[in-house]
Design a protein around this motif. Structure first.
Motif, PDB file in Angstrom:
ATOM      1  N   ASP A 150       0.189  -2.429  -8.275  1.00  0.00           N
ATOM      2  CA  ASP A 150       1.382  -2.445  -9.127  1.00  0.00           C
ATOM      3  C   ASP A 150       2.623  -2.172  -8.282  1.00  0.00           C
ATOM      4  OD1 ASP A 150      -0.136  -2.883 -11.402  1.00  0.00           O
ATOM      5  OD2 ASP A 150      -0.444  -0.727 -11.753  1.00  0.00           O
ATOM      6  N   PRO A 151       3.804  -2.639  -8.708  1.00  0.00           N
ATOM      7  CA  PRO A 151       5.035  -2.355  -7.956  1.00  0.00           C
ATOM      8  C   PRO A 151       5.198  -0.857  -7.695  1.00  0.00           C
ATOM      9  CG  PRO A 151       5.458  -3.982  -9.657  1.00  0.00           C
ATOM     10  CD  PRO A 151       4.060  -3.503  -9.888  1.00  0.00           C
ATOM     11  N   VAL A 152       5.602  -0.535  -6.470  1.00  0.00           N
ATOM     12  CA  VAL A 152       5.741   0.861  -6.035  1.00  0.00           C
ATOM     13  C   VAL A 152       7.203   1.289  -6.158  1.00  0.00           C
ATOM     14  CG1 VAL A 152       5.403   2.469  -4.122  1.00  0.00           C
ATOM     15  CG2 VAL A 152       3.821   0.562  -4.440  1.00  0.00           C
ATOM     16  N   GLU A 153       7.431   2.457  -6.722  1.00  0.00           N
ATOM     17  CA  GLU A 153       8.789   2.989  -6.848  1.00  0.00           C
ATOM     18  C   GLU A 153       9.196   3.650  -5.532  1.00  0.00           C
ATOM     19  OE1 GLU A 153      10.397   6.752  -9.115  1.00  0.00           O
ATOM     20  OE2 GLU A 153      10.203   5.099 -10.551  1.00  0.00           O
ATOM     21  N   LEU A 154      10.332   3.206  -4.968  1.00  0.00           N
ATOM     22  CA  LEU A 154      10.780   3.707  -3.672  1.00  0.00           C
ATOM     23  C   LEU A 154      12.266   4.054  -3.725  1.00  0.00           C
ATOM     24  CD1 LEU A 154       9.051   1.100  -1.313  1.00  0.00           C
ATOM     25  CD2 LEU A 154       8.319   3.458  -1.730  1.00  0.00           C
TER      26      LEU A 154
ATOM     27  N   SER B  68      19.511   5.108  -8.147  1.00  0.00           N
ATOM     28  CA  SER B  68      18.160   5.346  -8.648  1.00  0.00           C
ATOM     29  C   SER B  68      17.172   4.512  -7.832  1.00  0.00           C
ATOM     30  CB  SER B  68      18.072   4.977 -10.129  1.00  0.00           C
ATOM     31  OG  SER B  68      18.447   3.622 -10.327  1.00  0.00           O
ATOM     32  N   PRO B  69      15.874   4.850  -7.868  1.00  0.00           N
ATOM     33  CA  PRO B  69      14.890   4.128  -7.055  1.00  0.00           C
ATOM     34  C   PRO B  69      14.802   2.646  -7.404  1.00  0.00           C
ATOM     35  CG  PRO B  69      13.985   6.196  -7.884  1.00  0.00           C
ATOM     36  CD  PRO B  69      15.280   5.968  -8.606  1.00  0.00           C
ATOM     37  N   GLY B  70      14.241   1.883  -6.463  1.00  0.00           N
ATOM     38  CA  GLY B  70      13.926   0.478  -6.699  1.00  0.00           C
ATOM     39  C   GLY B  70      12.417   0.300  -6.705  1.00  0.00           C
ATOM     40  N   PHE B  71      11.970  -0.932  -6.834  1.00  0.00           N
ATOM     41  CA  PHE B  71      10.535  -1.205  -6.920  1.00  0.00           C
ATOM     42  C   PHE B  71      10.158  -2.295  -5.916  1.00  0.00           C
ATOM     43  CE2 PHE B  71      11.836   0.538 -10.946  1.00  0.00           C
ATOM     44  CZ  PHE B  71      10.829   1.441 -11.242  1.00  0.00           C
ATOM     45  N   LEU B  72       8.997  -2.115  -5.282  1.00  0.00           N
ATOM     46  CA  LEU B  72       8.501  -3.077  -4.300  1.00  0.00           C
ATOM     47  C   LEU B  72       7.114  -3.543  -4.710  1.00  0.00           C
ATOM     48  CD1 LEU B  72       8.755  -4.558  -1.571  1.00  0.00           C
ATOM     49  CD2 LEU B  72       7.700  -2.552  -0.503  1.00  0.00           C
ATOM     50  N   ALA B  73       6.978  -4.861  -4.903  1.00  0.00           N
ATOM     51  CA  ALA B  73       5.681  -5.475  -5.173  1.00  0.00           C
ATOM     52  C   ALA B  73       5.184  -6.134  -3.890  1.00  0.00           C
ATOM     53  CB  ALA B  73       5.792  -6.503  -6.295  1.00  0.00           C
ATOM     54  N   ILE B  74       3.877  -6.014  -3.607  1.00  0.00           N
ATOM     55  CA  ILE B  74       3.304  -6.539  -2.369  1.00  0.00           C
ATOM     56  C   ILE B  74       2.109  -7.423  -2.706  1.00  0.00           C
ATOM     57  CG2 ILE B  74       2.214  -5.965  -0.168  1.00  0.00           C
ATOM     58  CD1 ILE B  74       3.692  -3.305  -0.250  1.00  0.00           C
ATOM     59  N   THR B  75       2.120  -8.632  -2.161  1.00  0.00           N
ATOM     60  CA  THR B  75       0.983  -9.537  -2.301  1.00  0.00           C
ATOM     61  C   THR B  75       0.500  -9.918  -0.913  1.00  0.00           C
ATOM     62  OG1 THR B  75       2.387 -11.519  -2.346  1.00  0.00           O
ATOM     63  CG2 THR B  75       1.902 -10.463  -4.451  1.00  0.00           C
ATOM     64  N   THR B  76      -0.799 -10.220  -0.790  1.00  0.00           N
ATOM     65  CA  THR B  76      -1.362 -10.605   0.499  1.00  0.00           C
ATOM     66  C   THR B  76      -2.145 -11.904   0.357  1.00  0.00           C
ATOM     67  OG1 THR B  76      -3.286  -9.183   0.057  1.00  0.00           O
ATOM     68  CG2 THR B  76      -1.524  -8.260   1.403  1.00  0.00           C
ATOM     69  N   THR B  77      -2.008 -12.759   1.359  1.00  0.00           N
ATOM     70  CA  THR B  77      -2.806 -13.974   1.440  1.00  0.00           C
ATOM     71  C   THR B  77      -3.368 -14.040   2.860  1.00  0.00           C
ATOM     72  OG1 THR B  77      -0.812 -15.231   2.050  1.00  0.00           O
ATOM     73  CG2 THR B  77      -1.466 -15.258  -0.254  1.00  0.00           C
TER      74      THR B  77
ATOM     75  N   ILE C 274       2.838   2.835   2.937  1.00  0.00           N
ATOM     76  CA  ILE C 274       4.296   2.841   2.996  1.00  0.00           C
ATOM     77  C   ILE C 274       4.748   4.196   3.515  1.00  0.00           C
ATOM     78  CG2 ILE C 274       6.444   2.593   1.702  1.00  0.00           C
ATOM     79  CD1 ILE C 274       4.986   0.825  -0.270  1.00  0.00           C
ATOM     80  N   ASP C 275       5.485   4.170   4.625  1.00  0.00           N
ATOM     81  CA  ASP C 275       5.938   5.405   5.266  1.00  0.00           C
ATOM     82  C   ASP C 275       4.756   6.324   5.548  1.00  0.00           C
ATOM     83  OD1 ASP C 275       8.544   4.463   5.102  1.00  0.00           O
ATOM     84  OD2 ASP C 275       8.879   5.395   3.154  1.00  0.00           O
ATOM     85  N   GLN C 276       3.645   5.716   6.025  1.00  0.00           N
ATOM     86  CA  GLN C 276       2.419   6.416   6.427  1.00  0.00           C
ATOM     87  C   GLN C 276       1.686   7.061   5.257  1.00  0.00           C
ATOM     88  OE1 GLN C 276       3.430   9.068   9.654  1.00  0.00           O
ATOM     89  NE2 GLN C 276       4.022   7.395  11.007  1.00  0.00           N
ATOM     90  N   ILE C 277       1.989   6.634   4.038  1.00  0.00           N
ATOM     91  CA  ILE C 277       1.285   7.133   2.855  1.00  0.00           C
ATOM     92  C   ILE C 277       0.530   5.965   2.227  1.00  0.00           C
ATOM     93  CG2 ILE C 277       1.509   8.192   0.580  1.00  0.00           C
ATOM     94  CD1 ILE C 277       4.056   9.510   1.538  1.00  0.00           C
ATOM     95  N   GLU C 278      -0.797   6.119   2.051  1.00  0.00           N
ATOM     96  CA  GLU C 278      -1.596   5.046   1.478  1.00  0.00           C
ATOM     97  C   GLU C 278      -1.276   4.867  -0.003  1.00  0.00           C
ATOM     98  OE1 GLU C 278      -5.707   5.645   2.229  1.00  0.00           O
ATOM     99  OE2 GLU C 278      -5.524   5.430   4.405  1.00  0.00           O
ATOM    100  N   MET C 279      -1.006   3.611  -0.381  1.00  0.00           N
ATOM    101  CA  MET C 279      -0.621   3.289  -1.745  1.00  0.00           C
ATOM    102  C   MET C 279      -1.733   2.617  -2.537  1.00  0.00           C
ATOM    103  SD  MET C 279       2.374   4.437  -2.156  1.00  0.00           S
ATOM    104  CE  MET C 279       3.716   5.093  -1.155  1.00  0.00           C
ATOM    105  N   GLY C 280      -2.793   2.162  -1.851  1.00  0.00           N
ATOM    106  CA  GLY C 280      -3.886   1.466  -2.522  1.00  0.00           C
ATOM    107  C   GLY C 280      -4.136   0.112  -1.884  1.00  0.00           C
ATOM    108  N   VAL C 281      -4.990  -0.670  -2.528  1.00  0.00           N
ATOM    109  CA  VAL C 281      -5.343  -1.983  -1.994  1.00  0.00           C
ATOM    110  C   VAL C 281      -4.790  -3.071  -2.907  1.00  0.00           C
ATOM    111  CG1 VAL C 281      -7.414  -1.135  -0.852  1.00  0.00           C
ATOM    112  CG2 VAL C 281      -7.572  -1.947  -3.197  1.00  0.00           C
ATOM    113  N   THR C 282      -4.461  -4.211  -2.282  1.00  0.00           N
ATOM    114  CA  THR C 282      -3.890  -5.320  -3.032  1.00  0.00           C
ATOM    115  C   THR C 282      -4.945  -5.963  -3.923  1.00  0.00           C
ATOM    116  OG1 THR C 282      -4.350  -6.805  -1.181  1.00  0.00           O
ATOM    117  CG2 THR C 282      -2.167  -5.806  -1.285  1.00  0.00           C
TER     118      THR C 282
END
Length: 211
Positions: A115-119, A86-95, A104-112
């Motif tokens: 929320d964790p992305v299901e992949l 089953s899918p996993g989840f990826l959380a991204i933070t930026t400093t 992700i994979d050339q698809i825009e997911m939003g700006v930091t």
């Protein structure tokens, strides 16, 4: 008569059934075969008459398997299946900034912050872009099976704080045609070479370049 009927039913089952082996990797927590007249499991093999069936297999952390199963006239048959994680989840933070655009994979997911992305399990290309910062790119592996991963992105600036001083002070500083102030003054300059000049009344103009 009941005994004779029972023997007849058993004989009919024995002669009409086909021996079917179901191999599922990894071993599921639950297996169910529906459809047809009957499906009896004996010593790890299913006794089933020819016909159309539906196979259902479930395991925690894996995608539910539900596929059609066609049993033919052959006496012994074997079917093999592989369960997908089953899918996993990826959380991204930026400093040091939020508001960075994540793809992700050339698809825009939003700006930091996002929320964790299901992949799906496997390798994924992550790109992070923010104004005045270098673009970040990395390959991230998702294990799947409901696991959660966190990617901490440290963005590198495309600018530097440059301080201009002069003797005597009070000279007007122009960088690339734009006035940034009078000395001493600090200006944020983007990566690259910049032509600058300092002017002060009753003094010669000073010109140079900073990288």
């Amino acid at each position: 008569w009941a005994a004779l009927v029972l023997l007849g039913v058993v004989a009919w089952v024995v002669f009409s059934a086909r021996s079917v082996t179901l191999s599922i990797e990894p071993a599921p927590d639950r297996v169910e075969v529906s459809g047809g007249l009957y499906a009896v499991e004996i010593a790890g093999r299913h006794m089933m008459p020819p016909g159309s069936y539906t196979l259902l297999a479930e395991k925690e952390g894996y995608v539910r398997l539900e596929v059609p199963l066609e049993v033919t006239e052959e006496r012994n048959q074997s079917f093999q299946f592989v369960l997908d994680k089953s899918p996993g989840f990826l959380a991204i933070t930026t400093t040091p900034v939020d508001g960075a655009l994540v793809s992700i994979d050339q698809i825009e997911m939003g700006v930091t912050p996002i929320d964790p992305v299901e992949l799906a399990p496997g390798e994924h290309e992550v790109r992070v872009r923010a104004k005045r910062f270098k673009e970040y790119s990395a390959q991230v592996r998702i294990e799947g099976a409901g696991s959660s991963e966190t990617l901490n992105v440290e963005l590198l600036p495309l600018w530097a704080a440059v301080t201009f001083r002069s003797n005597p002070s009070g000279a007007r500083v122009r960088v690339g045609g734009s006035i940034v102030g009078t000395t001493p003054v600090t200006a944020d300059l983007m990566e690259g070479a910049h032509d600058y000049e300092l002017t002060l009344e009753e003094h010669k103009q000073y010109r140079s370049r900073v990288a």
